[in-house]
Design a protein around this motif. Structure first.
Motif, PDB file in Angstrom:
ATOM      1  N   GLY A 246       0.610  36.856  53.703  1.00 44.83           N
ATOM      2  CA  GLY A 246       0.508  37.967  54.644  1.00 44.83           C
ATOM      3  C   GLY A 246       1.413  39.131  54.254  1.00 44.83           C
ATOM      4  O   GLY A 246       2.442  38.946  53.605  1.00 44.83           O
ATOM      5  N   LYS A 247       1.020  40.308  54.709  1.00 40.08           N
ATOM      6  CA  LYS A 247       1.807  41.498  54.366  1.00 40.08           C
ATOM      7  C   LYS A 247       3.139  41.534  55.120  1.00 40.08           C
ATOM      8  O   LYS A 247       4.145  41.971  54.579  1.00 40.08           O
ATOM      9  CB  LYS A 247       0.980  42.759  54.640  1.00 40.08           C
ATOM     10  CG  LYS A 247      -0.151  42.957  53.632  1.00 40.08           C
ATOM     11  CD  LYS A 247      -0.958  44.214  53.944  1.00 40.08           C
ATOM     12  CE  LYS A 247      -2.170  44.351  53.043  1.00 40.08           C
ATOM     13  NZ  LYS A 247      -1.879  45.048  51.787  1.00 40.08           N
ATOM     14  N   GLY A 248       3.115  41.077  56.360  1.00 42.36           N
ATOM     15  CA  GLY A 248       4.363  41.054  57.113  1.00 42.36           C
ATOM     16  C   GLY A 248       5.382  40.123  56.463  1.00 42.36           C
ATOM     17  O   GLY A 248       6.554  40.462  56.292  1.00 42.36           O
ATOM     18  N   TYR A 249       4.903  38.949  56.099  1.00 39.28           N
ATOM     19  CA  TYR A 249       5.759  37.976  55.404  1.00 39.28           C
ATOM     20  C   TYR A 249       6.263  38.569  54.094  1.00 39.28           C
ATOM     21  O   TYR A 249       7.431  38.371  53.705  1.00 39.28           O
ATOM     22  CB  TYR A 249       4.933  36.707  55.172  1.00 39.28           C
ATOM     23  CG  TYR A 249       5.639  35.612  54.416  1.00 39.28           C
ATOM     24  CD1 TYR A 249       6.847  35.084  54.868  1.00 39.28           C
ATOM     25  CD2 TYR A 249       5.082  35.077  53.259  1.00 39.28           C
ATOM     26  CE1 TYR A 249       7.482  34.065  54.168  1.00 39.28           C
ATOM     27  CE2 TYR A 249       5.708  34.062  52.558  1.00 39.28           C
ATOM     28  CZ  TYR A 249       6.906  33.564  53.019  1.00 39.28           C
ATOM     29  OH  TYR A 249       7.530  32.559  52.330  1.00 39.28           O
ATOM     30  N   VAL A 251       6.841  41.718  53.467  1.00 35.43           N
ATOM     31  CA  VAL A 251       7.911  42.680  53.762  1.00 35.43           C
ATOM     32  C   VAL A 251       9.258  41.950  53.829  1.00 35.43           C
ATOM     33  O   VAL A 251      10.254  42.378  53.236  1.00 35.43           O
ATOM     34  CB  VAL A 251       7.644  43.434  55.086  1.00 35.43           C
ATOM     35  CG1 VAL A 251       8.893  44.163  55.562  1.00 35.43           C
ATOM     36  CG2 VAL A 251       6.504  44.434  54.912  1.00 35.43           C
TER      37      VAL A 251
END
Lengths: 307, 107
Positions: A246-249, A251
């Motif tokens: 995931g993109k949040g992860y 970050v």
């Protein structure tokens, strides 16, 4: 004008007197040293770098020399000076060139806050910028060197400098630091690429530095569009595979590998969000270099087709 | 479900959020910390951020955003929502993004 256009005597003279000024991507460095091991490796690995004219601005004034103690009479040491300050303990003198590289990393990490600076190798091929963040031992530099054998150009081995709009990565191509077994792996893969002589018994084990390809230096003014983010992890016991994350992860993982995310504050968050927004994100486990390169080339091909 | 508390974002807290499918990151400007939230937790934080909320109000928000399949087992869901909200609100408090006060303390 490149370093190689000066004869060796002139290079050694400059290094040993007023200093040799050369450009490394977006930075200019002035290096002074009387130490033959540093002179030899600078001449060998930095020959394709541009000289900086006398009036050129210098970002980092660096000096490597014996510390002013009597110890150097029976066990030669080297000390690193940045703007006249000596931020590190001396090292054995056979580690002097490695200390130059490590010290320059420190200089950039502490001063270059006009970028989001992440601990990452960055390479680019046919318009696809690939960011490879990784902690020491992850296999990041080895994979980065391996990708050079497959037509990727080097932007960075240690420090991914992201412009503050978050949309491009700024090249700072420098010799690639290799450790222990990876030295032989890369020697086999890139037999014609000059490398510094390995130095044993450093804090990182045996270390050597690989000269960047000349083509990468010729493109050192061209930024790359980051489109792929891969967190490599070398593990000799694993299958080689890419796993979407995931993109949040992503970050959070990049923030953990950043030198100045916290210093930049809100700006850092905005840059990071923009950076990750435009990339496809993966974990890579690899045991086999050829398989890893093949997977990455395939993935880059699909990114290229989609854009 | 107890409804004697109000959850709110303190005046001195501001944060930035970036959302992607299924997850968000929230940057707390006061602490400088970045946190990863799932979509539902980010939604709860957004509700509290838009106006102070009681737990009942947040439970209604959650019900409105849960799928029909889950809503079929109504009684079970009420208890689970209560537990779930307790957990999420406690996490958001720990992260320094929200605070709580008793209703009679409202100023």
């Amino acid at each position: 004008m490149r370093l190689s256009e000066l004869d060796e005597g002139e290079l050694r003279f400059r290094l040993n007197s007023s200093g040799l000024k050369f450009g490394i991507g977006t930075f200019n460095v002035l290096l002074r040293t009387p130490l033959p091991i540093v002179c030899e490796n600078v001449i060998k690995l930095y020959e394709d770098y541009p000289l900086v004219p006398d009036e050129g601005f210098i970002d980092f004034h660096v000096e490597l020399r014996s510390p002013s103690t009597t110890r150097h009479y029976f066990r030669p040491q080297v000390a690193f000076y940045f703007d006249g300050h000596n931020p590190f303990k001396p090292l054995p003198q056979d580690q002097a060139f490695a200390m130059f590289e490590w010290g320059l990393n420190w200089c950039i990490a502490n001063a270059a806050h006009q970028f989001l600076n992440i601990h990452a190798a960055v390479v680019e091929k046919d318009g696809v910028g690939l960011v490879l963040p990784g902690s020491p031992g992850s296999g990041k530099s080895t994979l980065c060197a391996g990708l050079l054998s497959s037509g990727w150009r080097l932007l960075s081995d240690e420090m991914g400098l992201v412009a503050l709009d978050g949309r491009s990565v700024v090249p700072v191509p420098r010799p690639i630091g290799l450790k222990n077994n990876s030295i032989q792996v890369i020697k086999s893969l890139l037999p014609n690429m000059p490398m510094s002589s390995p130095v044993d018994d450093t804090a990182k084990g045996s270390v050597a530095h690989l000269k960047p390809p000349r083509e990468s230096l010729e493109m050192a003014a061209e930024r790359a569009d980051p489109k792929l983010l891969i967190f490599p992890k070398y593990d000799s016991e694993t299958d080689t595979r890419l796993t979407p994350i995931g993109k949040g992860y992503s970050v959070l993982k990049i923030a953990d590998n950043s030198f100045n995310y916290n210093i930049l504050g809100v700006k850092g968050f905005r840059v990071m969000s923009q950076l990750v927004d435009q990339m496809r994100c993966f974990d890579l486990q690899y045991a086999n270099m050829a398989e890893a390169i093949s997977l990455i080339n395939e993935l880059a091909g699909s990114v290229r087709q989609a854009s | 479900m107890a409804d004697d508390e109000i959850f709110f974002v303190p005046d001195d807290i501001s944060f930035l959020t970036k959302k992607w499918e299924g997850e968000s990151v929230v940057y707390n400007e006061a602490s400088g910390e970045t946190n990863l939230l799932d979509e539902r937790t980010e939604g709860i934080l957004r509700e509290i951020s838009s106006a102070p909320q009681t737990k009942l109000q947040l439970a209604k928000y959650l019900r409105d955003h849960l799928s029909e399949k889950i809503l079929k087992e109504d009684h079970e869901v009420s208890r689970e929502i209560d537990d779930y909200l307790g957990l999420v609100l406690s996490q958001l408090e720990t992260l320094g993004l929200i605070d709580r006060r008793r209703r009679e303390d409202r100023r």
